[in-house]
Motif scaffolding. Sequence first.
Motif, mmCIF file in Angstrom:
data_model
loop_
_atom_site.group_PDB
_atom_site.id
_atom_site.type_symbol
_atom_site.label_atom_id
_atom_site.label_comp_id
_atom_site.label_asym_id
_atom_site.label_seq_id
_atom_site.Cartn_x
_atom_site.Cartn_y
_atom_site.Cartn_z
ATOM 1 N N MET A 113 11.466 113.775 -15.071
ATOM 2 C CA MET A 113 11.450 113.523 -15.621
ATOM 3 C C MET A 113 12.886 112.365 -15.461
ATOM 4 S SD MET A 113 10.960 111.050 -18.049
ATOM 5 C CE MET A 113 11.232 111.013 -19.401
ATOM 6 N N PHE A 114 13.299 111.436 -15.489
ATOM 7 C CA PHE A 114 14.452 111.068 -15.369
ATOM 8 C C PHE A 114 15.663 110.363 -16.481
ATOM 9 C CE2 PHE A 114 15.442 112.505 -10.673
ATOM 10 C CZ PHE A 114 14.035 111.808 -10.247
ATOM 11 N N GLY A 115 14.664 109.706 -16.991
ATOM 12 C CA GLY A 115 15.431 108.904 -17.901
ATOM 13 C C GLY A 115 14.566 107.848 -18.661
ATOM 14 N N ARG A 116 15.614 107.087 -19.922
ATOM 15 C CA ARG A 116 14.250 106.769 -20.779
ATOM 16 C C ARG A 116 14.634 105.731 -21.965
ATOM 17 N NH1 ARG A 116 9.928 109.475 -25.759
ATOM 18 N NH2 ARG A 116 9.807 107.677 -26.253
ATOM 19 N N TYR A 117 14.724 104.390 -22.061
ATOM 20 C CA TYR A 117 15.470 104.146 -22.187
ATOM 21 C C TYR A 117 14.466 104.148 -24.403
ATOM 22 C CZ TYR A 117 16.921 99.720 -25.828
ATOM 23 O OH TYR A 117 17.118 99.045 -26.888
ATOM 24 N N CYS A 118 15.618 104.146 -25.161
ATOM 25 C CA CYS A 118 15.080 103.871 -27.264
ATOM 26 C C CYS A 118 15.310 102.763 -27.202
ATOM 27 C CB CYS A 118 14.540 105.405 -27.635
ATOM 28 S SG CYS A 118 14.388 106.660 -26.360
ATOM 29 N N ALA A 119 14.343 101.536 -28.320
ATOM 30 C CA ALA A 119 15.076 100.979 -28.933
ATOM 31 C C ALA A 119 15.304 101.547 -30.159
ATOM 32 C CB ALA A 119 14.806 99.734 -28.822
ATOM 33 N N PRO A 120 17.244 101.045 -31.265
ATOM 34 C CA PRO A 120 18.053 99.950 -30.450
ATOM 35 C C PRO A 120 18.984 100.902 -29.600
ATOM 36 C CG PRO A 120 18.949 100.247 -32.496
ATOM 37 C CD PRO A 120 16.763 101.458 -32.071
ATOM 38 N N GLY A 121 19.380 100.615 -28.293
ATOM 39 C CA GLY A 121 20.068 100.231 -27.543
ATOM 40 C C GLY A 121 21.066 102.224 -27.405
ATOM 41 N N ARG A 122 19.776 103.012 -27.153
ATOM 42 C CA ARG A 122 19.566 104.602 -27.311
ATOM 43 C C ARG A 122 18.994 104.274 -25.763
ATOM 44 N NH1 ARG A 122 16.477 109.121 -29.132
ATOM 45 N NH2 ARG A 122 17.561 110.946 -28.880
ATOM 46 N N ILE A 123 20.273 104.919 -24.419
ATOM 47 C CA ILE A 123 19.289 105.784 -23.423
ATOM 48 C C ILE A 123 19.510 107.245 -22.909
ATOM 49 C CG2 ILE A 123 19.773 105.577 -21.418
ATOM 50 C CD1 ILE A 123 20.939 102.475 -21.468
#
Length: 242
Positions: A113-123
């Motif tokens: 698992m490397f990365g994930r984007y979660c709305a709104p505006g969270r990496i």
Amino acid sequence: MSRSKHTDPKAIRALRRTRWPFDKRCVGDLTLRRKIDLQLEVAGILSTHRPPNKNGQSRLRIIIQPPRRGFHHPVGKRDLLELLDSLGPIARYGLRSIELARASVDASISALMFGRYCAPGRIILYEQPLPPWRLHGRLPSASLRRFEHAGAIVKTLPALGATLIDWPDDTLRQFVLEDIFLHELGHHVLQHYKGKRLVRIARTHDHEAFANRFVEKHQSSMKPVPRPIGHGEEHGEGTVLP
């Protein structure tokens, strides 16, 4: 040319809104400003515009969770900020937080698992095992090629049913920064400029395609690497390799 500041291109809107985040929508209306500029020009007076309000910029939070023993965060706060500065306001606008986090306790041991984007505006960028990596089984050919193009040394061990991956020098940091982080930024740019809704505004395939194009566009000024392979998750977009 845009007839209204509300139909400005994304890059212009992002720059204006990061400089003056608390202005009302009616402030700086282009129609009124053009009329005033014309009157000043006729009167022989040069028009002036407001300087950037540095104190008014929305604050980006970078949260660092200490990694577990045997793990580390390949990138740091300075790396992230320097890359954001190089991309300009279009990537930073609306970005609320970047988290260097531990991997989920229920994550599969056979997946990275490397990365994930979660709305709104969270990496979220996850911790990674200290190299070299010894993974059970054989990874898909696309994943192996992706690692090798990023500078990793990949060796399959058929007799042991395992794959050995080593990251010499600075290659893992560059991979996470210029591939994974850029990919998640692509998800953010698409999501934020489509109404900033909490739900996914595009199908997973379209979300991934946009993020891939975003990476390709900005990597052209860095170094040539193959298109990233992303995988969407519930309530967000993530980068996972099986």
